[in-house]
Write an enzyme that holds these catalytic residues in place. Structure first.
Site, mmCIF file in Angstrom:
data_model
loop_
_atom_site.group_PDB
_atom_site.id
_atom_site.type_symbol
_atom_site.label_atom_id
_atom_site.label_comp_id
_atom_site.label_asym_id
_atom_site.label_seq_id
_atom_site.Cartn_x
_atom_site.Cartn_y
_atom_site.Cartn_z
ATOM 1 C CB THR A 187 -0.901 0.039 1.244
ATOM 2 O OG1 THR A 187 -0.058 -0.128 2.387
ATOM 3 C CG2 THR A 187 -1.926 -1.061 1.217
ATOM 4 C CB SER A 215 1.927 7.762 10.664
ATOM 5 O OG SER A 215 2.099 9.019 10.056
ATOM 6 C CE LYS A 216 2.036 2.216 5.708
ATOM 7 N NZ LYS A 216 1.357 1.368 4.753
ATOM 8 N NE ARG A 217 -1.154 9.516 7.198
ATOM 9 C CZ ARG A 217 -1.954 9.311 8.217
ATOM 10 N NH1 ARG A 217 -2.501 10.313 8.818
ATOM 11 N NH2 ARG A 217 -2.203 8.098 8.639
ATOM 12 C CG ASP A 218 5.502 11.070 11.153
ATOM 13 O OD1 ASP A 218 4.943 12.169 11.211
ATOM 14 O OD2 ASP A 218 5.280 10.148 11.955
#
Ligand code: GLU
Length: 480
Positions: free
Chosen positions: A13, A248-251
């Site tokens: 993903t 998180s992946k967003r960091d």
């Protein structure tokens, strides 16, 4: 004892992030420590979250990090296929067995009914379709009414299991929902596929994040219903950005590729993430992959979350940078020098000798060397340095002497320049540092430089060095 078989089961993903890589690493270490097998399985049943191309990134990243899997989609193995979307028939087969046994059931409830239930305050599905008669079910199936298959969880009793890190986990069955096992598109949910595949692939040690700690009882009910042996469970603590937030992946920079792109070395990344949730008995911090295999133990896995510490990761990286064989360092540093203002100028080998021991990550390189291409005005207070016994007056006195001496040097090498500058110190009754510090500032306009005054002079060349000393003398002259 059966051969230990662990698996890393990422969903494709997005990029391989640090949490995923740590799971892969611990699975790998545990398998290798026990002469077992490490398997890669791609969990791509959630089509909506699928990101094209990420499977290939996972293969490449794991290999680059040295986490070679014994079986997997691209390397094969006797339990394949290792991609869930290619195993559809297996899931349906076992879902039907569960239905026949009464451990699962068809559910025809549509979105509206589920929404209504939710609005009435229900926290989970109400087993409505469990009471459908055989004829009702057959007629709905014949009419093509869309359905899902749900797990039939006992309404009472307690489910327990022992996790190797977190100990005894007990959950009241009444708290568990009749999860969907097969979705209306015919594909399994994670909740179902992980059990079927882990069993069929002979996985006997399941290692994953604590987010699965509380749903594992549901998986155990499936193992029990199918008469299969439950695996050993090892849950790992979360990795946090700070005390309160999960990383998180967003960091930014949380993926393996981002760290590589920012100039971290693969071994350093692996070494650092090993310490995010585990430490060896000896508390050793710098470890090769081989050492980690030898030292890895479940007792060393922590129960408390670990906080990601970029400063420490950089420090660890600097140790690996220092250890690189010189040729390899030059090869890795070259693209970064090319990105700097120094691109194409100066001898890259000489530059690399100066910087190898003075950077933490490769992306530090441009900032460290840009001064070699650019020489602007700078703060004259840099000449003031107590430790080196230098100040502005000393600089004013010394730099003209340095300039004259430099003009007379024909052999423009570090050693010769150094000798000649020290000679000035001797002749004028000053300390070496009182010549070298002002020279360094005069050549660089910087507080800290890779390399000392004479190394810089050699690199800059005679003309440029004298040119810069001249400019610096001019700047000192203009200041009262
Ligand atoms: N596909 C799941 C994930 O990426 C795997 C969880 C597991 O290891 O069972 O989170």
């Amino acid at each position: 004892m059966d051969t230990i078989r662990t698996r890393f089961a990422p969903s494709p993903t997005g990029y391989l992030h640090i949490g995923g890589l740590r799971t892969a690493l611990y699975c790998y270490l545990y398998a290798k420590k026990n002469n077992g097998k490490f398997i890669l399985r791609i969990e791509d049943t959630d089509q909506a979250r699928y990101v094209e191309g990420t499977t290939e990134i996972i293969y490449a990243n794991l290999k680059d990090a040295g986490l070679l899997y014994d079986e997997g989609p691209d390397v094969g193995g006797q339990y394949g296929p290792y991609i869930q979307s290619q195993r559809k028939a297996d899931y349906l087969k076992y879902a039907r067995i569960l239905i026949e046994q009464g451990d699962a059931y068809y559910c025809f409830c549509d979105k509206d009914r589920l929404e209504q239930l939710h609005q009435q305050g229900a926290t989970k599905y109400d087993k409505h379709c469990l009471s459908l008669s055989k004829t009702e079910i057959e007629s709905k199936l014949a009419q093509g009414v869309p359905y899902v298959i749900r797990q039939n969880i006992p309404s009472s009793g307690t489910s327990t299991y022992t996790d190797c890190v977190f100990g005894e986990i007990a959950v009241d069955n009444s708290e568990l929902e009749d999860n969907v096992l097969i979705k209306s598109d015919g594909l399994p949910t994670y909740n179902f596929a992980n059990v079927i595949d882990d069993h069929l692939m002979g996985i006997n040690v399941v290692m994953r994040g604590t987010e699965y700690l509380s749903s594992t009882p549901k998986y155990n009910l499936l193992y029990d219903a199918l008469g299969w042996q439950r695996p050993i469970y090892i849950h790992m603590p979360p990795i946090m950005r700070d005390e309160k937030h999960k990383l998180s992946k967003r960091d930014g920079a949380a993926s393996y590729d981002d760290f590589i792109a920012n100039g971290f070395l693969s071994q350093a990344i692996v070494n650092y993430i090993a310490l995010l949730g585990w430490s060896p008995k000896s508390n050793q911090e710098k470890m090769s992959l081989q050492e980690m295999i030898e030292l890895f133990n479940i007792e060393g896995i922590s129960r408390s979350p670990s906080i990601f510490d970029l400063t420490k990761m950089k420090w660890l990286n600097s140790l690996y940078v220092k250890e690189l064989p010189f040729e390899q360092f030059v090869q890795m540093a070259t693209p970064w020098i090319d990105k700097s203002m120094v691109a194409g100028k100066y001898d890259y080998d000489k530059l690399c000798k100066l910087i190898q021991g003075r950077i933490e990550i490769l992306s530090d390189i441009p900032d460290k060397i840009n001064f070699l291409a650019q020489f602007d005005s700078y703060n004259l207070q840099l000449y003031v340095n107590q430790k080196q016994k230098s100040d502005i007056d000393i600089a004013r006195k010394v730099l003209p002497l340095v300039k004259r001496t430099m003009m007379g040097i024909n052999e423009w090498y570090n050693d010769t320049i150094y000798q000649q500058l020290c000679q000035i110190a001797q002749d004028s009754g000053l300390k070496n540092s009182q010549i070298l510090w002002p020279t360094r500032v005069a050549l660089s306009g910087q507080q800290s430089t890779p390399g000392g005054a004479t190394e810089l002079a050699e690199l800059l060349g005679k003309d440029e060095s004298i040119n810069r000393i001249n400019k610096s003398i001019g700047m000192l002259d203009m200041t009262p």
